[in-house]
Design an enzyme around this catalytic site. Structure first.
Site, PDB file in Angstrom:
ATOM      1  N   ASP A 162      31.697   2.376 -63.471  1.00 16.65           N
ATOM      2  CA  ASP A 162      32.541   1.991 -64.605  1.00 16.65           C
ATOM      3  C   ASP A 162      31.947   0.773 -65.322  1.00 16.65           C
ATOM      4  O   ASP A 162      31.678  -0.246 -64.685  1.00 16.65           O
ATOM      5  CB  ASP A 162      33.945   1.662 -64.045  1.00 16.65           C
ATOM      6  N   GLU A 207      30.642   3.782 -74.941  1.00 18.35           N
ATOM      7  CA  GLU A 207      31.757   3.432 -75.818  1.00 18.35           C
ATOM      8  C   GLU A 207      31.291   2.719 -77.070  1.00 18.35           C
ATOM      9  O   GLU A 207      30.203   2.146 -77.124  1.00 18.35           O
ATOM     10  CB  GLU A 207      32.776   2.589 -75.064  1.00 18.35           C
ATOM     11  N   GLY A 252      43.312  -4.182 -69.334  1.00 24.28           N
ATOM     12  CA  GLY A 252      44.214  -5.170 -68.738  1.00 24.28           C
ATOM     13  C   GLY A 252      45.666  -4.884 -69.082  1.00 24.28           C
ATOM     14  O   GLY A 252      45.983  -3.944 -69.798  1.00 24.28           O
ATOM     15  N   GLY A 266      44.323   2.114 -69.634  1.00 22.75           N
ATOM     16  CA  GLY A 266      45.536   2.933 -69.537  1.00 22.75           C
ATOM     17  C   GLY A 266      46.720   2.231 -68.878  1.00 22.75           C
ATOM     18  O   GLY A 266      47.840   2.732 -68.943  1.00 22.75           O
TER      19      GLY A 266
HETATM   20 ZN   LIG Z   1      37.279   0.616 -69.123  1.00 23.73          ZN
END
Ligand SMILES: [Zn+2]
Length: 295
Positions: free
Chosen positions: A87, A145, A193, A223
């Protein structure tokens, strides 16, 4: 038989459901997540796939080889679709280490770099994954991303400055085309967060537009703390994986605090930490129900 993660993601796309991605730092986290997923699988009579994530910090704490072996052991012993993801890894070297040791997917997070450098570094990771796939027959997915979703799975007073700038569909398409990534994490309203003041809102129409134009599965980060309907709408619009971390960290901390307060003379880790495993298990099961539209 267990299918490839790529195929579970395709299934999720076809069924308009999402796979849960949950982070761990330790064995309690892994047990809690797996127990939650397994419990739901037993209830519905179907294997519910789950992705275990480790950030660079979590991976350092848990041990790269150790965490790889733990997830692999469960997958092979129980024939269960549990996968491992790197991640938010920030360098080619850290991504390569995860690919080499056997991770199923990686996220190269170069969103903070200037755009051209983000593309170049992401492309380097994609090319390396393709080379390993070709040479070994293994499958490895690469996610990246665009836009700033904030950083850190922690508790924030308010939405951080510069976060929440939404990804435009045309920027998303250019980025996906230029890098060849398998999965894309757009900025669509969520923030990493838990935000104390107010819940972030997901722009489901934007998710839909980005999903249509990029034609790759989309991943929702940040999420924790979102409204249920925000998840449901985002998933119906094209989100195939949802990341949850802070919510599990908070539950772990609360459960450990309570167990220590209630048993000041207890020193057996298994006794003090079992409530934390159970707290994680409960959240994971309920989130997976929501992501799979199970009532
Ligand atoms: Zn993330």
């Amino acid at each position: 038989m267990i299918k490839k993660l790529r195929e579970y993601i395709k299934d999720a796309q076809d069924k308009s459901v999402a796979i849960g991605h949950f982070n761990i730092s330790n064995l309690e986290g892994l047990h809690g997540i797996y127990n939650g997923a397994k419990k739901l699988s037993d209830e519905v009579g179907e294997l519910v796939p789950v992705i275990i994530g480790v950030s660079e910090g979590e991976e350092k704490f848990a041990g790269l080889a150790e965490v790889t072996a733990l997830v692999k052991t469960i997958r092979e012993r129980d024939n269960y679709p549990i996968f491992l993801n790197a991640d938010h890894h920030s360098s080619f070297e850290s991504v390569k280490a995860c690919i080499d040791i056997g991770f199923d997917m990686v996220i190269i997070d170069a969103a903070k770099l200037p755009h051209a450098e983000n593309i170049a570094l992401t492309k380097q990771c994609v090319d390396y994954a393709h080379e390993v796939i070709k040479n070994t027959g293994r499958d490895i997915l690469v996610e990246a991303e665009l836009g700033f979703i904030g950083s850190g799975s922690d508790i924030k007073e308010s939405i951080p400055e510069g976060a929440g700038i939404l990804t435009t569909p045309s920027d998303a398409k250019d980025f996906v085309d230029a890098t060849g990534i398998d999965l894309f994490a757009p900025s669509v309203g969520s923030i990493h967060g838990l935000i104390k003041s107010g819940k972030p809102h997901i722009d489901a129409d934007l998710v839909k537009k980005i999903a249509e134009i990029t034609q790759v599965p989309l991943v929702l980060h940040g999420g924790s703390g979102l409204r249920d309907e925000d998840f449901t709408n985002a998933i119906k619009s094209g989100i195939c994986i949802v990341h949850i971390n802070s919510e599990l960290r908070l539950a772990y901390r609360d459960a450990v605090d309570k167990a220590i307060d209630a048993n000041p003379n207890e020193i057996t880790p298994a006794k003090l930490l079992t409530p934390a495993v159970e707290a994680i298990e409960k959240i994971v099961e309920s989130r997976l129900k929501l992501f799979n539209h199970i009532n």
